[in-house]
Enzyme design. Structure first.
Site, PDB file in Angstrom:
ATOM      1  N   ASN A   1       0.545  -0.306   5.869  1.00  0.00           N
ATOM      2  CA  ASN A   1       1.247  -0.862   4.714  1.00  0.00           C
ATOM      3  C   ASN A   1       2.145  -1.982   5.208  1.00  0.00           C
ATOM      4  OD1 ASN A   1       4.027   0.334   2.647  1.00  0.00           O
ATOM      5  ND2 ASN A   1       2.630  -1.340   2.291  1.00  0.00           N
ATOM      6  N   GLY A   2       1.902  -3.204   4.696  1.00  0.00           N
ATOM      7  CA  GLY A   2       2.748  -4.327   5.097  1.00  0.00           C
ATOM      8  C   GLY A   2       1.907  -5.531   5.445  1.00  0.00           C
TER       9      GLY A   2
ATOM     10  N   TYR B   1      11.554  -2.950  -7.783  1.00  0.00           N
ATOM     11  CA  TYR B   1      10.317  -2.811  -8.544  1.00  0.00           C
ATOM     12  C   TYR B   1       9.347  -1.768  -8.010  1.00  0.00           C
ATOM     13  CZ  TYR B   1       5.466  -3.739  -9.711  1.00  0.00           C
ATOM     14  OH  TYR B   1       4.162  -3.582 -10.064  1.00  0.00           O
TER      15      TYR B   1
ATOM     16  N   CYS C   1       0.816  -1.204   0.000  1.00  0.00           N
ATOM     17  CA  CYS C   1       0.000   0.000   0.000  1.00  0.00           C
ATOM     18  C   CYS C   1       0.848   1.252   0.000  1.00  0.00           C
ATOM     19  CB  CYS C   1      -0.860   0.039   1.272  1.00  0.00           C
ATOM     20  SG  CYS C   1      -1.807  -1.457   1.502  1.00  0.00           S
TER      21      CYS C   1
ATOM     22  N   GLY D   1      -0.794   1.181  -5.111  1.00  0.00           N
ATOM     23  CA  GLY D   1      -2.059   0.485  -4.916  1.00  0.00           C
ATOM     24  C   GLY D   1      -3.156   1.118  -5.732  1.00  0.00           C
TER      25      GLY D   1
HETATM   26  P1  5GP Z   1       5.115 -12.032 -13.805  1.00  0.00           P
HETATM   27  O1  5GP Z   1       4.433 -11.575 -15.041  1.00  0.00           O
HETATM   28  O2  5GP Z   1       6.387 -12.777 -14.061  1.00  0.00           O
HETATM   29  O3  5GP Z   1       4.196 -12.756 -12.880  1.00  0.00           O
HETATM   30  O4  5GP Z   1       5.502 -10.755 -12.949  1.00  0.00           O
HETATM   31  C1  5GP Z   1       6.602  -9.964 -13.299  1.00  0.00           C
HETATM   32  C2  5GP Z   1       6.127  -8.622 -13.793  1.00  0.00           C
HETATM   33  O5  5GP Z   1       5.259  -8.021 -12.851  1.00  0.00           O
HETATM   34  C3  5GP Z   1       7.256  -7.657 -14.006  1.00  0.00           C
HETATM   35  O6  5GP Z   1       6.974  -6.917 -15.178  1.00  0.00           O
HETATM   36  C4  5GP Z   1       7.264  -6.769 -12.787  1.00  0.00           C
HETATM   37  O7  5GP Z   1       7.596  -5.427 -13.146  1.00  0.00           O
HETATM   38  C5  5GP Z   1       5.857  -6.862 -12.286  1.00  0.00           C
HETATM   39  N1  5GP Z   1       5.768  -7.062 -10.836  1.00  0.00           N
HETATM   40  C6  5GP Z   1       6.677  -7.531  -9.967  1.00  0.00           C
HETATM   41  N2  5GP Z   1       6.199  -7.553  -8.713  1.00  0.00           N
HETATM   42  C7  5GP Z   1       4.944  -7.102  -8.792  1.00  0.00           C
HETATM   43  C8  5GP Z   1       3.933  -6.868  -7.814  1.00  0.00           C
HETATM   44  O8  5GP Z   1       4.115  -7.078  -6.616  1.00  0.00           O
HETATM   45  N3  5GP Z   1       2.745  -6.383  -8.293  1.00  0.00           N
HETATM   46  C9  5GP Z   1       2.534  -6.129  -9.621  1.00  0.00           C
HETATM   47  N4  5GP Z   1       1.360  -5.657 -10.020  1.00  0.00           N
HETATM   48  N5  5GP Z   1       3.467  -6.320 -10.537  1.00  0.00           N
HETATM   49  C10 5GP Z   1       4.652  -6.802 -10.135  1.00  0.00           C
HETATM   50 MG    MG Z   2       6.893  -4.806 -15.106  1.00  0.00          MG
END
Ligand code: 5GP
Ligand code: MG
Length: 481
Positions: free
Chosen positions: A110-111, A249, A9, A35
């Site tokens: 958040n967490g 990320y 969050c 979020g």
């Molecule tokens: P995958 O498609 O392999 O399941 O997830 C990797 C992709 O999702 C990458 O493009 C990365 O930038 C993004 N990503 C990584 N962690 C998260 C997350 O916690 N939430 C979301 N929405 N995207 C994520």
């Molecule tokens: Mg991505």
């Protein structure tokens, strides 16, 4: 247990400003990437709390004229939420507002707690009634039960009982309280705008609200501000263990996190990746947006030109999550499209910040092939994610993690690319700001700084490769890849 909600969050708080709720709105706007499922603001006018929250993006929840005149007062807290498991009903929208013996209290979290299940059982056995499946309600119950003298001391007593990851904001009619768990998993920063105090998950929100960064809330710190001034209490034994995935990320590259610009860390990850895993290619492209900065680092270090070969549509709301079978056939194209003129006939380094389930890359590889690329060399600016996160990231089960069950070569083959390389864990840790020992790397290393007790989802660690293969089959059949 698996029904308990997992969430990551964004938080924003204001104390002592006549436009408190408007500033909180702006702060949440800058934190929208943390979020997109729901947004909420609670304001305080010295006597009462005023709340507005709903499902959807910040701009949707606060769209009507006059909303800020109803969110009266000179302090406020706000929350944007991305739920990753459990019940996504309206009741879980934050901030929570409850009435305790001190009067009304709002909480935003958040967490993810790692002892939520046992706290839930204990409190339920003592007669507590829960309206939600979120960890935050447990915290409120603990605060309400404490016999300590002041609100901040009651909060301290409550936080002493929590394990896992939490950055928290509390708002009473007269004061704002911010706290961070003893490991400091999630970021939380304090700033100053004139005489007003601001708190945010990331400094990019301060840029928008014209706020000067002052410092991080420290691990194990309860920071309180009211008309009497500012003070801090401490709880637990601090042992810094910041989530390295926030750097990889989650945070925006224009934020400063843990004293360092995220942009700089991400470029270092990309540079290091180029050194560890060079490729013979014509262009470097990124999976926008979260991989852009790492891809730049890769391009600079390798001397291969950076190009924009993939375009992302930013206007996909939550409504597209559950499309009809007809709509699903458009899934691949709705989020990303290719720039054929850039890609045709090229040998491409495709930089991605992380592979979780593998679905994003699987989709993109098909798109790139159709655009006529000659070779695809995937370079991932983080190590393989082989272990679920219990502290709030969006991979709470092992069965969904492609790297838990497949070697690098098997993943390369699954993706049907010419080569695939990940950044090493050693390499990553050499690029983080400050000391490597101050970071949580559980998703890569399996070293969990806060143990996962039996009954708290430890089963999610023990799922089998067959479950991964089954999930993969389902994803393929549902057209998601
Ligand atoms: P995958 O498609 O392999 O399941 O997830 C990797 C992709 O999702 C990458 O493009 C990365 O930038 C993004 N990503 C990584 N962690 C998260 C997350 O916690 N939430 C979301 N929405 N995207 C994520
Ligand atoms: Mg991505």
């Amino acid at each position: 247990m698996s029904e308990r909600i997992k969430e990551h969050c964004g938080l924003y708080g204001v104390f002592g400003h006549p436009q408190a709720s408007e500033l909180t709105y702006l702060g949440l706007y800058a934190l929208q990437h943390r979020g997109q499922e729901s947004a909420g603001i609670v304001s305080a006018d010295n006597h009462r709390l005023h709340a507005r929250a709903g499902n959807g993006l910040v701009a949707d929840v606060f769209h009507d004229h006059g909303v800020f005149s109803r969110l009266q007062g000179t302090s406020a807290v706000g929350h944007v939420r991305y739920s990753t498991a459990g019940d996504s009903s309206n009741r879980n929208i934050q901030p929570f507002v409850v009435t305790t013996k001190d009067g009304p209290l709002a909480v935003a979290h958040n967490g993810n707690l790692t002892n939520a299940e046992s706290l839930h059982q204990e409190l339920s056995a003592e007669g507590a009634i829960f309206q939600t499946s979120s960890d935050t309600e447990l915290i409120v119950h603990l605060v309400a039960r404490s016999q300590a003298e002041t609100l901040s001391e009651r909060i301290r007593e409550a936080l002493e009982r929590l394990e896992g990851a939490f950055s928290l904001l509390f708002l009473s009619p007269t004061g704002l309280i911010a706290a961070r768990d003893t490991h400091g998993f999630r970021p939380l920063v304090v700033g100053k705008k004139g005489e007003s105090v601001m708190v945010a998950s990331e400094t990019c929100a301060f840029d928008l609200t014209g706020t000067t960064f002052v410092r991080d809330i420290e691990p194990g710190e309860i920071f309180e501000v009211d008309s009497g001034g500012q003070k801090s209490l401490r709880f637990g034994k601090p042992k810094l263990c910041q989530c390295v995935f926030e750097l990889i990320y989650f945070t925006r590259p224009d934020s400063y996190i843990w004293g360092d610009p995220v942009d700089r860390s991400r470029r270092r990850f990309g540079r290091r990746l180029a050194e560890e895993a060079p490729a013979k290619a014509d262009i470097v492209i990124s999976v926008p947006d979260s991989s852009n900065t790492a891809a730049l680092g890769y391009a600079h270090a390798s001397g291969i030109p950076y190009e924009i070969g993939l375009i992302r549509n930013h206007y996909i709301g939550r409504t597209f999550i559950n499309p009809s079978p007809f709509m699903r056939t458009f899934n691949t194209r709705i989020k990303y499209n290719t720039v054929a003129e850039v890609l045709e006939g090229q040998r491409v380094v495709l930089v991605e910040d992380s592979i979780v389930r593998g679905t994003t890359l699987k989709k993109l590889v098909g798109l790139l092939r159709r655009a006529g690329v000659r070779e695809i060399h995937v370079r991932v600016s983080s190590p393989p994610i082989g272990h679920p996160c219990f502290y709030g990231m969006d991979f709470p089960t092992k069965k969904e993690l492609i790297a838990a069950w497949n070697s690098e070569e098997e993943i390369r083959n699954f993706l049907q690319v010419d080569s695939l390389r990940y950044l090493s864990l050693d390499g990553l840790l050499q690029c983080v700001p400050g000391k490597a020992a101050d970071f949580c790397t559980a998703c890569f290393s399996g070293n969990y700084p806060v143990p996962i007790p039996p009954g708290e989802g430890r089963a999610l660690l023990e799922e089998t490769g067959e479950a991964w293969a089954q999930g993969e089959l389902e994803r393929l059949l549902s057209g998601l890849t």
